[in-house]
Scaffold this motif. Structure first.
Motif, PDB file in Angstrom:
ATOM      1  N   PHE A  78      33.669 112.977  56.449  1.00 28.91           N
ATOM      2  CA  PHE A  78      33.329 113.401  54.984  1.00 28.91           C
ATOM      3  C   PHE A  78      34.407 113.616  54.153  1.00 28.91           C
ATOM      4  CE2 PHE A  78      32.454 116.142  51.511  1.00 28.91           C
ATOM      5  CZ  PHE A  78      31.260 115.684  51.187  1.00 28.91           C
ATOM      6  N   ARG A  79      35.485 113.920  54.529  1.00 30.05           N
ATOM      7  CA  ARG A  79      36.678 114.118  53.642  1.00 30.05           C
ATOM      8  C   ARG A  79      37.479 112.894  53.567  1.00 30.05           C
ATOM      9  NH1 ARG A  79      39.046 119.985  55.661  1.00 30.05           N
ATOM     10  NH2 ARG A  79      37.945 121.016  54.246  1.00 30.05           N
ATOM     11  N   LEU A  80      37.404 111.886  54.689  1.00 31.65           N
ATOM     12  CA  LEU A  80      38.037 110.729  54.553  1.00 31.65           C
ATOM     13  C   LEU A  80      37.110 109.684  53.826  1.00 31.65           C
ATOM     14  CD1 LEU A  80      38.877 110.176  58.409  1.00 31.65           C
ATOM     15  CD2 LEU A  80      40.377 110.226  56.435  1.00 31.65           C
ATOM     16  N   VAL A 100      30.872 124.832  59.247  1.00 33.61           N
ATOM     17  CA  VAL A 100      32.206 124.190  58.839  1.00 33.61           C
ATOM     18  C   VAL A 100      31.864 123.736  57.434  1.00 33.61           C
ATOM     19  CG1 VAL A 100      33.386 124.191  60.586  1.00 33.61           C
ATOM     20  CG2 VAL A 100      32.191 122.378  59.932  1.00 33.61           C
ATOM     21  N   THR A 101      32.489 124.066  56.223  1.00 27.56           N
ATOM     22  CA  THR A 101      32.154 123.532  54.958  1.00 27.56           C
ATOM     23  C   THR A 101      33.420 122.989  54.292  1.00 27.56           C
ATOM     24  OG1 THR A 101      32.801 125.718  54.022  1.00 27.56           O
ATOM     25  CG2 THR A 101      30.511 125.613  54.757  1.00 27.56           C
ATOM     26  N   HIS A 102      32.829 122.132  53.323  1.00 27.90           N
ATOM     27  CA  HIS A 102      33.892 121.577  52.185  1.00 27.90           C
ATOM     28  C   HIS A 102      33.252 121.881  50.813  1.00 27.90           C
ATOM     29  CE1 HIS A 102      36.582 118.459  50.445  1.00 27.90           C
ATOM     30  NE2 HIS A 102      35.557 118.223  49.695  1.00 27.90           N
ATOM     31  N   PHE A 103      34.242 122.453  50.084  1.00 27.14           N
ATOM     32  CA  PHE A 103      33.969 123.097  48.832  1.00 27.14           C
ATOM     33  C   PHE A 103      34.416 122.110  47.575  1.00 27.14           C
ATOM     34  CE2 PHE A 103      35.044 126.689  45.733  1.00 27.14           C
ATOM     35  CZ  PHE A 103      33.850 126.901  45.248  1.00 27.14           C
ATOM     36  N   VAL A 104      33.853 121.876  46.802  1.00 23.25           N
ATOM     37  CA  VAL A 104      34.053 120.703  45.737  1.00 23.25           C
ATOM     38  C   VAL A 104      33.983 121.613  44.236  1.00 23.25           C
ATOM     39  CG1 VAL A 104      33.285 118.884  44.285  1.00 23.25           C
ATOM     40  CG2 VAL A 104      33.322 118.994  46.918  1.00 23.25           C
ATOM     41  N   VAL A 105      34.824 121.781  43.384  1.00 24.54           N
ATOM     42  CA  VAL A 105      34.806 122.526  41.982  1.00 24.54           C
ATOM     43  C   VAL A 105      34.658 121.204  41.077  1.00 24.54           C
ATOM     44  CG1 VAL A 105      35.873 123.888  40.496  1.00 24.54           C
ATOM     45  CG2 VAL A 105      35.893 124.487  42.962  1.00 24.54           C
ATOM     46  N   ARG A 106      33.578 121.234  40.230  1.00 23.36           N
ATOM     47  CA  ARG A 106      33.697 120.384  39.172  1.00 23.36           C
ATOM     48  C   ARG A 106      33.574 121.328  37.784  1.00 23.36           C
ATOM     49  NH1 ARG A 106      28.412 117.198  41.215  1.00 23.36           N
ATOM     50  NH2 ARG A 106      27.801 118.236  39.192  1.00 23.36           N
ATOM     51  N   GLU A 107      33.496 120.680  36.701  1.00 19.77           N
ATOM     52  CA  GLU A 107      33.641 121.263  35.470  1.00 19.77           C
ATOM     53  C   GLU A 107      32.252 121.897  35.099  1.00 19.77           C
ATOM     54  OE1 GLU A 107      34.487 118.764  32.124  1.00 19.77           O
ATOM     55  OE2 GLU A 107      36.519 118.637  32.836  1.00 19.77           O
ATOM     56  N   ASP A 108      31.146 121.286  35.721  1.00 22.55           N
ATOM     57  CA  ASP A 108      29.901 121.859  35.717  1.00 22.55           C
ATOM     58  C   ASP A 108      29.220 122.619  36.960  1.00 22.55           C
ATOM     59  OD1 ASP A 108      29.822 119.478  37.184  1.00 22.55           O
ATOM     60  OD2 ASP A 108      27.793 118.544  36.046  1.00 22.55           O
ATOM     61  N   ALA A 109      29.827 122.677  38.041  1.00 21.31           N
ATOM     62  CA  ALA A 109      29.296 122.945  39.175  1.00 21.31           C
ATOM     63  C   ALA A 109      30.265 123.167  40.192  1.00 21.31           C
ATOM     64  CB  ALA A 109      28.033 122.070  39.662  1.00 21.31           C
ATOM     65  N   LEU A 153      30.235 123.214  44.361  1.00 21.35           N
ATOM     66  CA  LEU A 153      29.087 122.763  45.342  1.00 21.35           C
ATOM     67  C   LEU A 153      29.700 122.992  46.921  1.00 21.35           C
ATOM     68  CD1 LEU A 153      28.468 119.417  43.633  1.00 21.35           C
ATOM     69  CD2 LEU A 153      26.965 121.669  43.753  1.00 21.35           C
ATOM     70  N   LEU A 154      28.847 123.508  47.693  1.00 19.16           N
ATOM     71  CA  LEU A 154      29.448 123.454  49.186  1.00 19.16           C
ATOM     72  C   LEU A 154      28.639 122.444  50.099  1.00 19.16           C
ATOM     73  CD1 LEU A 154      29.456 127.113  50.446  1.00 19.16           C
ATOM     74  CD2 LEU A 154      31.394 125.611  50.381  1.00 19.16           C
ATOM     75  N   TYR A 155      29.299 121.580  50.669  1.00 18.94           N
ATOM     76  CA  TYR A 155      28.784 120.918  51.843  1.00 18.94           C
ATOM     77  C   TYR A 155      28.982 121.260  53.297  1.00 18.94           C
ATOM     78  CZ  TYR A 155      28.655 118.016  47.705  1.00 18.94           C
ATOM     79  OH  TYR A 155      28.309 117.199  46.438  1.00 18.94           O
ATOM     80  N   TYR A 169      24.386 131.522  49.921  1.00 15.85           N
ATOM     81  CA  TYR A 169      25.175 130.367  49.697  1.00 15.85           C
ATOM     82  C   TYR A 169      24.322 129.272  49.684  1.00 15.85           C
ATOM     83  CZ  TYR A 169      29.512 133.069  49.848  1.00 15.85           C
ATOM     84  OH  TYR A 169      30.798 133.947  49.764  1.00 15.85           O
ATOM     85  N   GLU A 170      24.337 128.429  48.718  1.00 17.50           N
ATOM     86  CA  GLU A 170      23.536 127.124  48.861  1.00 17.50           C
ATOM     87  C   GLU A 170      24.396 126.166  49.214  1.00 17.50           C
ATOM     88  OE1 GLU A 170      22.195 126.606  44.722  1.00 17.50           O
ATOM     89  OE2 GLU A 170      20.386 127.683  44.804  1.00 17.50           O
ATOM     90  N   VAL A 171      24.022 125.341  50.501  1.00 14.94           N
ATOM     91  CA  VAL A 171      24.999 124.509  51.081  1.00 14.94           C
ATOM     92  C   VAL A 171      24.051 123.295  51.383  1.00 14.94           C
ATOM     93  CG1 VAL A 171      26.312 123.980  53.004  1.00 14.94           C
ATOM     94  CG2 VAL A 171      25.994 126.422  52.506  1.00 14.94           C
TER      95      VAL A 171
END
Length: 205
Positions: free
Chosen positions: A72-74, A48-57, A59-61, A26-28
């Motif tokens: 971060f979420r705020l 602990v992670t935040h998962f972002v789904v975009r059309e082109d990617a 991403l895990l933070y 996993y790339e984070v």
């Protein structure tokens, strides 16, 4: 939603790490304030992670604590602040430092962060003040049990720490010439790229 990963830290290339979880890498991406507390490569790590789904990617933070992820979420709820800018903000100052700056209406401190202009800084102060009014040790933002990744870390110096440090600062949103000047001011052959980044961020702030 991927909320946490636990595995072996395979590689560190600020601001990104590679974590092996049962054979899957996993790339984070992490804020540098979290990156500094990572264990050595080859050691167990929990993020602990935040998962972002975009059309082109996809991403895990990653973060070392629930409070850092909460902030971060705020941040990304603020108009004009996406995950990349939020990552840069939390790399330039700790969560507590950011909260203090907002509570003190310290726009001048915020505009020194990469990608944060005066209008964005003012918007952060206005929008985040109410969201952070209960930020203290008794709030849900803090951790009952923070992730502990600390341990003996025999860091390996990469072949070109200067180049790696500049690349990391650029990835966080700083302009290349700005990053190069900051690294040049703090450069020492004895420093790892992580130390150079930490010192350069202090210089830039």
């Amino acid at each position: 939603m991927i909320g946490q990963i636990q595995g072996t830290l395979l590689a560190k290339q600020p601001p990104e790490v590679l974590v092996d979880v049962n054979g899957v890498g996993y790339e984070v991406q992490l804020p540098m304030t979290c990156f500094y507390d990572l264990p050595a490569t080859g050691q167990p790590v929990t993020l602990v992670t935040h998962f972002v789904v975009r059309e082109d990617a996809q991403l895990l933070y990653g973060f070392n604590s629930l409070s850092e992820r909460s902030l971060f979420r705020l941040l990304i709820k603020t108009q004009g602040v996406g995950p990349k800018l939020a990552l840069g903000i939390l790399s330039g100052m700790s969560a507590d430092e950011f909260v203090f700056a907002v509570n003190q209406n310290d726009v001048s401190r915020l505009v020194k962060l990469p990608g944060v202009g005066k209008k964005t800084a003012e918007r952060l102060v206005i929008e985040m003040r109410d969201r952070l009014k209960d930020w203290n040790s008794a709030t849900p933002f803090t951790d009952a049990m923070p992730v502990d990744n600390k341990g003996g870390d025999a860091r390996v110096h990469p072949a070109d720490t200067r180049s790696d440090a500049v690349s990391a600062l650029v990835a966080l949103g700083y302009k290349e010439n700005q990053a190069e000047k900051a690294i040049q001011k703090v450069y020492s052959a004895e420093h790892t790229s992580e130390v150079l980044i930490r010192l350069a961020l202090k210089e830039l702030s």
